[in-house]
Design an enzyme around this catalytic site. Sequence first.
Site, PDB file in Angstrom:
ATOM      1  N   LYS A  30     -18.487  18.410 -21.073  1.00 23.74           N
ATOM      2  CA  LYS A  30     -19.193  18.740 -19.830  1.00 23.74           C
ATOM      3  C   LYS A  30     -18.751  17.829 -18.684  1.00 23.74           C
ATOM      4  CE  LYS A  30     -23.290  20.568 -22.165  1.00 23.74           C
ATOM      5  NZ  LYS A  30     -24.715  20.387 -22.477  1.00 23.74           N
ATOM      6  N   SER A  42     -29.922  22.458 -23.071  1.00 25.51           N
ATOM      7  CA  SER A  42     -29.309  21.314 -22.400  1.00 25.51           C
ATOM      8  C   SER A  42     -29.402  21.412 -20.883  1.00 25.51           C
ATOM      9  CB  SER A  42     -27.846  21.174 -22.817  1.00 25.51           C
ATOM     10  OG  SER A  42     -27.088  22.286 -22.389  1.00 25.51           O
TER      11      SER A  42
END
Length: 810
Positions: free
Chosen positions: A702, A659
């Site tokens: 996140k 990611s």
Amino acid sequence: MQAPEKLAASQLFIRCDPGEFDFKTTADLDGTTEIAGQQRALDAIRLGMSIRHDGFNLFALGPSGTGKQSTVLQFLSTLTPEAPCPDDWCYVYNFEKTRTPKALRLPPGKACMLSNDLDHLVDTLFNVMPAAFSSEEYQSREKEIRESFQEKQASAIDKLELDAKQHDVSLIRTPGGFAFAPTLKGKVIESDDYMRLKKEKRDTIEMEIERLRDSLQSIMAQIPKWNRETLEKLNALNRDVSGFTIKPLFAEIRTKYRDLGDVVRHLDAIENDIVENFEQFLDQEPSDDEPPRTHTFRKPMNRSRFFIRYRVNVMIDNSRMNGAPVIIEDKPGCQNLIGDIEHTSQLGTLVTDFTLIKPGALHRANGGYLILDARRLLLEPFAWEALKKALRTRQVSIESLAQLYSLVSTISIEPEPIPLDVKVILLGERRLYYMLSTYDPDFNELFKVAADFEDEMDRNHETHLAYARLIGSMAVREKLCHFDREAVARVIEQGSRLTGDATKLTTNLQSICDLVHEANHRASGSGRDIVTAEDIQAVLDAQLYRASRMQERLREAIMRGTILIDTDSEKIGQINGLSVYSLGDRSFGLPCRITARARLGEGEVIDIEREVDMGGPIHSKGVMILSGFLGARYAADEPLSLSATLVFEQSYSGVEGDSASSAELYALLSAIAAIPIRQWLAVTGSVNQYGEVQAIGGVNEKIEGYFDLCSQRGLTGRHGVLIPASNVSNLMLRNDIVKAVESGLFAIYPVSHIDQGIELLTGIPAGEAGPDGAWPPGTVNRRVVERLKAMAEKQKSYEVDAKEKPKKRR
């Protein structure tokens, strides 16, 4: 390629409108619940339960908390009441093979009836048998038989005595037996007188005595035969009396079970055994006011164990069962599954009998359904193999593990197997199912149906209503406070948040039930009988606070400068990536600094995490992919004369996942082109070799992790996050972030390509290649190409200089 627009606040959180519900509170619902979002699993359950052939048992697979057991039970609740009630089973004494107890099958409720009837019969025999053998009729017949024997014996002796007398010999009875002596005129001759007789006379007398001795010997040889005949007559008398006495009692019992052949045959065996052992019923201990009785019969056996043979060990009693049984075995050990043979200690020796046979879950579920947890089953020694054997042979064989594995040395029993007709339903996670399917050759033969439970379901009005019904049924069943529709809507929003997808709802009902219980506790503790949306939000905030210790400590380290994270300036080759930390069942996000350095080299991009074995294979794959993107875009026709390094700064544990590959690529492009990156923007997303930004997981955590840091430092209106455009549908962010975006203090940008991201991060257009492949001047891509060409030319000049340089002579 145009830079993406900021996401609107309405795109960050898909709300559930309470107005779509017709009720005010869940008290207005009917209190029933329905299974939603598990149609695939329900079809599999229906198939597995309807096919009665061998091997069509069911494995319900899915994550813990998705309602596998409750779904199965709810389906079976509609199926089992219409199913026939299974028969009773019991073990009885085997009069032919004493070490192999017989299994009897009886209609529901008949096993306990048979046990009670036989217990009552034995108690009755203790009264009727002594009375029968104490009757005048029996006494006279017994006396007649004994006197007949005595008369026969006396008659033979009298005849012999008369014969001896006629030949001047006397038959004398002594303590040692019989003896013969010569007589004269009716008197026994003295020995001296006898020796004075002529030899011819003595010889004649001795011959007569010898003949008489032979006759006596013949009589004595007949006495044992007469004695046996007498005993046979006595035994026949005893059998006739005992048989005549118990016949009406057994006739009454046989009438109840005349349609059950096995039971009738067992009653016949009991009747015959009682006739043979009638004396066991004649030696009861006398009461205090009764004189002790004496009998001429043989000494009885150990009475405490003898009468066990007439008892019935009821294994399964279905007298109160309506329909087929559904058994849930929480501890599926081997003995709990197939039963056990217990032992008792007598005089230091372990003994057992058929009454010490204990049933298992398979016995209780016979004719119905058995639900087991696959993980617990596999953790129990021998249990998995025992279950497979029972399903494969379609019978339950009870074996003592201690005897089977020679753990004890004692005589045991081997009960007859009981035929098995059961549907076994295993509940477990997917990895267990696939592991068993791969490595156990018997598994696919015995569990042919898999009910795969969904982790999530579509979010629509039907599933919203299913959530409401679930909450309402819990309130009714567990006597909880009812929820108003705003509270139900907030629970639904949390259910969507748990899936990480705004278009889905979680099927992990355990987490929803926990939320309902905590909200009920808060409302009832405040003296209210209705749960509101404020209660739900307060519970969620409390859950977050309880699990945020580590998150706060790490953010504190960033605020104090221990962990270096820049959110205000611009830096070359440096970017804020976003990572997710998982601790138990909780996850949170935090920014991490990623740096890149570029220099002249041979076209390699070094992943420092991988070099020191701190990077996982997926992370290393992401670095190789961005290397492929660099080579294909900027060095398709000439060597890539670059050596670059990438690293997660201040990372002291392993790094896994791809990611951050887009952030690493942005940092590398910045390092090559010497263009600074805006540190107030954080990045997440993976990248492929064509520069397309791909979806990642944990996007909500996140964004929230970076927002918390920026909020604590002070939002300036510049802070924001770049996320993959394909992750927009996954956004279910906190309300404070939605408000910050709505106020223009925070921004979220959906990015679909690297060029869009680099333009946002640098403020310089990325540029698009022309027909000749050239990039427009002043663009990021043009500056990257120019820097790489400069490196390539310098690399060539070094190579030329190396070739022209004269070699040293020796």
